[in-house]
Design an enzyme around this catalytic site. Structure first.
Site, PDB file in Angstrom:
ATOM      1  N   ASP A 195       0.814  -1.214   0.000  1.00  0.00           N
ATOM      2  CA  ASP A 195       0.000   0.000   0.000  1.00  0.00           C
ATOM      3  C   ASP A 195       0.855   1.275   0.000  1.00  0.00           C
ATOM      4  OD1 ASP A 195      -2.203  -1.819   0.497  1.00  0.00           O
ATOM      5  OD2 ASP A 195      -1.671  -1.752   2.615  1.00  0.00           O
ATOM      6  N   GLU A 208     -11.829   0.436  -3.056  1.00  0.00           N
ATOM      7  CA  GLU A 208     -10.906   0.901  -2.023  1.00  0.00           C
ATOM      8  C   GLU A 208      -9.722   1.612  -2.682  1.00  0.00           C
ATOM      9  OE1 GLU A 208      -9.522  -2.600  -0.066  1.00  0.00           O
ATOM     10  OE2 GLU A 208      -8.588  -3.402  -1.867  1.00  0.00           O
TER      11      GLU A 208
END
Length: 346
Positions: free
Chosen positions: A38, A249
């Site tokens: 991420d 997301e």
């Protein structure tokens, strides 16, 4: 992050040759000593700083809500140039130092304003509800001191803070399934919604990311969060059943000229997609796929401009082969003359 049970890994990486000299047959992991995911990349003081998740083997059983993604701290990395090694500056924030936190430090982001660096992070509170917190430091590498409470009005995961040319900053956030966004669709928390809104909602507009302008202190919302509206080419909102295009997301915002590029993960279809609008609030019209599925289950990215070129930071599971133990990578983002983005085959 996505939180579903592991599916077979995607096909092996194909060789690729990128334009403008940043060419690798297969981009290599930027960090090999620990597992990272991420990646939120930023350019501060002429240097690249990366704020990723720190994956660990927590020995937690896998579940659809991502219990096995039980990360406990953040490391910050810096790169003097795009081909330079990524330097690990050690632990920047630990879950044990956040007064209100319970567990699971997921994908963070960072920002800078008036001599202070801000680290934004999602973590479950003591009631197991995801909130978004903020921590501050005078250094881009930390250590960061967390505020005593989460940002008022915040919920879900994947904060991404974009500062526009006029100095105003906006936080984009939200993630379905384990990210709990679906639990807030009425404005009140509903713990019974484990994954999505369920049957009967497929033909409704898809759940959307949220956006809120930040106060000047960068530590609070200056307004109630709004929906980020994603439209098709006809101006119609994308539907929940449109799994290849709707938001799931991993929101990110960047600007090119007068256009705002909202990019995101489609989650269970593993695509990084983007949509373009004329305002930080949108609406945004879907334009296409930035990156096709990587090896592994989750997809999460960031996009920066550095020395006149654009780059995408992302992750896959080359080092471990396990969905919850990932490694970050970078490669050039190539645009057409009209500003559209060439699709990457990872």
């Amino acid at each position: 992050m996505v939180y579903k049970s592991i599916l077979p890994l995607a096909v092996a990486f194909c060789c690729a040759s990128l334009q403008n000299g940043f060419a690798q047959s297969k981009p290599q992991p930027l960090v090999k000593e620990i597992y990272t995911a991420d990646p939120s990349a930023h350019v501060f003081n002429g240097k690249i700083y990366i704020y990723p998740s720190h994956d660990i083997e927590a020995n937690v059983a896998e579940d659809d809500e991502g219990g096995h993604f039980n990360m406990r701290d953040y490391h910050v990395f810096s790169m003097d140039d795009i081909n330079a090694p990524a330097k690990d500056h050690g632990v920047a924030l630990d879950v044990k130092d956040i007064p209100w936190a319970g567990r699971q430090l997921w994908a963070p982001d960072a920002a800078y304003k008036n001599g202070t660096y801000y680290l934004y992070f999602p973590v479950k509170d003591k009631k197991d509800v995801f909130r978004i917190g903020v921590a501050t430091s005078k250094s881009p590498t930390g250590p960061f001191k967390p505020a005593a409470n989460p940002i008022a009005g915040s919920y879900s995961i994947d904060p991404a803070v974009f500062t526009d040319k006029d100095g105003k900053a906006y936080m984009y956030f939200g993630g379905i399934w384990g990210g709990q966004l679906q639990r807030w669709h009425t404005g009140k928390y509903d713990a019974s919604l484990k994954t999505d809104l369920g049957k009967g909602h497929e033909n409704e507009p898809a759940l959307s990311a949220k956006v809120a302008r930040m106060k000047d202190n960068m530590q609070a919302f200056d307004e109630a969060p709004k929906d980020v509206q994603l439209l098709d080419e006809n101006g119609t909102p994308l539907l929940a059943k449109d799994a290849d295009r709707r938001f799931f997301e991993g929101a990110w915002m960047h600007r090119l000229g007068d256009k705002y590029y909202f990019s995101y993960s489609t989650g269970d279809t593993h695509l990084l997609a983007y949509a373009v609008g004329d305002s930080p609030y949108g609406p945004f019209t879907y334009k296409g796929v930035i990156m096709k599925p990587v090896s592994g289950w989750t997809t999460h990215h960031s996009i920066i401009e550095f020395k006149g070129k654009w780059y995408i930071f992302y992750h896959d599971v080359e080092l471990s082969g396990k969905t919850h133990l990932r490694n970050i990578k970078v490669r050039e983002l190539v645009r057409e003359k009209d500003g559209s983005i060439q699709t990457i085959e990872p």
